[in-house]
Design a protein around this motif. Structure first.
Motif, PDB file in Angstrom:
ATOM      1  N   LEU A  64     -10.556  -8.043   1.718  1.00 15.98           N
ATOM      2  CA  LEU A  64      -9.312  -8.685   1.670  1.00 15.98           C
ATOM      3  C   LEU A  64      -9.568 -10.017   1.242  1.00 15.98           C
ATOM      4  O   LEU A  64      -8.912 -10.640   0.304  1.00 15.98           O
ATOM      5  CB  LEU A  64      -8.100  -8.359   2.782  1.00 15.98           C
ATOM      6  CG  LEU A  64      -7.639  -7.231   2.773  1.00 15.98           C
ATOM      7  CD1 LEU A  64      -6.782  -6.704   4.075  1.00 15.98           C
ATOM      8  CD2 LEU A  64      -6.634  -6.920   1.728  1.00 15.98           C
ATOM      9  N   ARG A 122      -3.335  -0.880   5.511  1.00 12.75           N
ATOM     10  CA  ARG A 122      -4.116  -1.865   4.368  1.00 12.75           C
ATOM     11  C   ARG A 122      -3.190  -3.081   4.240  1.00 12.75           C
ATOM     12  O   ARG A 122      -3.520  -4.164   4.288  1.00 12.75           O
ATOM     13  CB  ARG A 122      -4.362  -1.303   3.013  1.00 12.75           C
ATOM     14  CG  ARG A 122      -5.462  -0.357   3.166  1.00 12.75           C
ATOM     15  CD  ARG A 122      -5.704   0.156   1.921  1.00 12.75           C
ATOM     16  NE  ARG A 122      -4.610   1.287   1.730  1.00 12.75           N
ATOM     17  CZ  ARG A 122      -4.554   1.919   0.524  1.00 12.75           C
ATOM     18  NH1 ARG A 122      -5.594   1.831  -0.323  1.00 12.75           N
ATOM     19  NH2 ARG A 122      -3.788   3.005   0.629  1.00 12.75           N
ATOM     20  N   ASP A 142      -8.147   3.583   0.676  1.00  6.36           N
ATOM     21  CA  ASP A 142      -7.552   3.954   1.795  1.00  6.36           C
ATOM     22  C   ASP A 142      -8.554   4.584   3.007  1.00  6.36           C
ATOM     23  O   ASP A 142      -8.342   5.602   3.329  1.00  6.36           O
ATOM     24  CB  ASP A 142      -6.266   4.927   1.844  1.00  6.36           C
ATOM     25  CG  ASP A 142      -5.330   5.043   3.053  1.00  6.36           C
ATOM     26  OD1 ASP A 142      -5.668   4.278   4.035  1.00  6.36           O
ATOM     27  OD2 ASP A 142      -4.608   6.060   3.172  1.00  6.36           O
ATOM     28  N   ILE A 182      -8.678  -1.369  -3.383  1.00  4.95           N
ATOM     29  CA  ILE A 182      -9.103  -1.308  -2.020  1.00  4.95           C
ATOM     30  C   ILE A 182      -8.498   0.398  -1.546  1.00  4.95           C
ATOM     31  O   ILE A 182      -7.377   0.446  -1.428  1.00  4.95           O
ATOM     32  CB  ILE A 182      -8.691  -2.110  -1.251  1.00  4.95           C
ATOM     33  CG1 ILE A 182      -9.196  -3.742  -1.482  1.00  4.95           C
ATOM     34  CG2 ILE A 182      -8.874  -1.910   0.156  1.00  4.95           C
ATOM     35  CD1 ILE A 182      -8.649  -4.557  -0.558  1.00  4.95           C
ATOM     36  N   TYR A 212      -9.958   2.491   5.583  1.00  4.09           N
ATOM     37  CA  TYR A 212      -9.949   1.619   6.737  1.00  4.09           C
ATOM     38  C   TYR A 212      -8.810   1.563   7.770  1.00  4.09           C
ATOM     39  O   TYR A 212      -7.699   2.195   7.337  1.00  4.09           O
ATOM     40  CB  TYR A 212      -9.954   0.057   6.108  1.00  4.09           C
ATOM     41  CG  TYR A 212     -11.065   0.055   4.974  1.00  4.09           C
ATOM     42  CD1 TYR A 212     -12.328  -0.411   5.398  1.00  4.09           C
ATOM     43  CD2 TYR A 212     -10.893  -0.028   3.729  1.00  4.09           C
ATOM     44  CE1 TYR A 212     -13.208  -0.689   4.540  1.00  4.09           C
ATOM     45  CE2 TYR A 212     -11.772  -0.169   2.741  1.00  4.09           C
ATOM     46  CZ  TYR A 212     -12.965  -0.537   3.018  1.00  4.09           C
ATOM     47  OH  TYR A 212     -13.965  -0.631   2.069  1.00  4.09           O
ATOM     48  N   MET A 256      -2.948  -2.379  -3.418  1.00  2.00           N
ATOM     49  CA  MET A 256      -4.082  -1.922  -3.135  1.00  2.00           C
ATOM     50  C   MET A 256      -4.625  -1.027  -4.184  1.00  2.00           C
ATOM     51  O   MET A 256      -6.034  -0.914  -4.088  1.00  2.00           O
ATOM     52  CB  MET A 256      -4.109  -1.133  -1.653  1.00  2.00           C
ATOM     53  CG  MET A 256      -3.692  -2.014  -0.617  1.00  2.00           C
ATOM     54  SD  MET A 256      -4.684  -3.453  -0.181  1.00  2.00           S
ATOM     55  CE  MET A 256      -3.404  -4.566   0.685  1.00  2.00           C
ATOM     56  N   THR A 299      -2.459  -5.112   7.520  1.00  2.00           N
ATOM     57  CA  THR A 299      -3.729  -5.992   7.735  1.00  2.00           C
ATOM     58  C   THR A 299      -3.752  -7.290   6.921  1.00  2.00           C
ATOM     59  O   THR A 299      -3.838  -8.441   7.272  1.00  2.00           O
ATOM     60  CB  THR A 299      -4.788  -5.388   7.374  1.00  2.00           C
ATOM     61  OG1 THR A 299      -4.937  -3.989   8.559  1.00  2.00           O
ATOM     62  CG2 THR A 299      -6.314  -5.978   7.753  1.00  2.00           C
ATOM     63  N   LEU A 353     -12.322  -4.392   6.266  1.00  2.00           N
ATOM     64  CA  LEU A 353     -11.223  -4.624   5.430  1.00  2.00           C
ATOM     65  C   LEU A 353     -10.907  -5.924   5.366  1.00  2.00           C
ATOM     66  O   LEU A 353     -10.562  -6.490   4.291  1.00  2.00           O
ATOM     67  CB  LEU A 353     -10.020  -3.860   6.111  1.00  2.00           C
ATOM     68  CG  LEU A 353      -8.613  -3.771   5.532  1.00  2.00           C
ATOM     69  CD1 LEU A 353      -8.806  -3.580   3.737  1.00  2.00           C
ATOM     70  CD2 LEU A 353      -7.551  -2.914   6.131  1.00  2.00           C
ATOM     71  N   CYS A 407       0.800  -1.167   0.112  1.00  2.00           N
ATOM     72  CA  CYS A 407       0.083  -0.099   0.072  1.00  2.00           C
ATOM     73  C   CYS A 407       0.882   1.158   0.027  1.00  2.00           C
ATOM     74  O   CYS A 407       2.074   1.018  -0.331  1.00  2.00           O
ATOM     75  CB  CYS A 407      -0.926  -0.035   1.136  1.00  2.00           C
ATOM     76  SG  CYS A 407      -0.191   0.046   2.879  1.00  2.00           S
TER      77      CYS A 407
END
Length: 107
Positions: free
Chosen positions: A99, A15, A86, A84, A88, A58, A18, A95, A9
């Motif tokens: 994922l 992200r 930013d 995805i 979260y 991401m 995680t 999230l 990310c």
């Protein structure tokens, strides 16, 4: 055979860490994460890119930055954009679910 999966990310704070944690215990998968920006907690390196079998970014901007700065290390690597944003926090349940939905088909 273990697959080395790298998650990227911007700053390696929310992200990608995680994602690294979510898939760390996945069978046959070893995970790492980094950021594409210079001030990332763990900036992406040639060593990480060489280690990775598959790279998840991401956002499209991450793929663009990765290609422009590290093209020579991406030879033949699959770089998959998860789209995805930013939006979260670290380990936020939405999230984690997103994922799982987007990454699992590629593992």
């Amino acid at each position: 055979m273990t697959r080395h999966v790298l998650f990227l990310c911007s700053q390696n704070r929310l992200r990608s860490p995680t994602a690294e944690q979510v898939f760390a215990d996945w069978p046959g998968v070893e995970t790492a994460s980094a950021g594409v920006l210079a001030d990332a907690d763990v900036p992406v390196s040639p060593e990480l890119l060489q280690w990775a079998d598959v790279i998840f970014v991401m956002e499209r901007a991450h793929r663009t930055r990765l290609a422009s700065r590290h093209r020579q290390w991406l030879n033949g690597k699959r770089v998959i954009c998860l789209d995805i944003p930013d939006d979260y926090d670290f380990m936020q349940s939405e999230l984690v679910e997103l994922l799982k939905k987007k990454v699992v088909p590629h593992l």
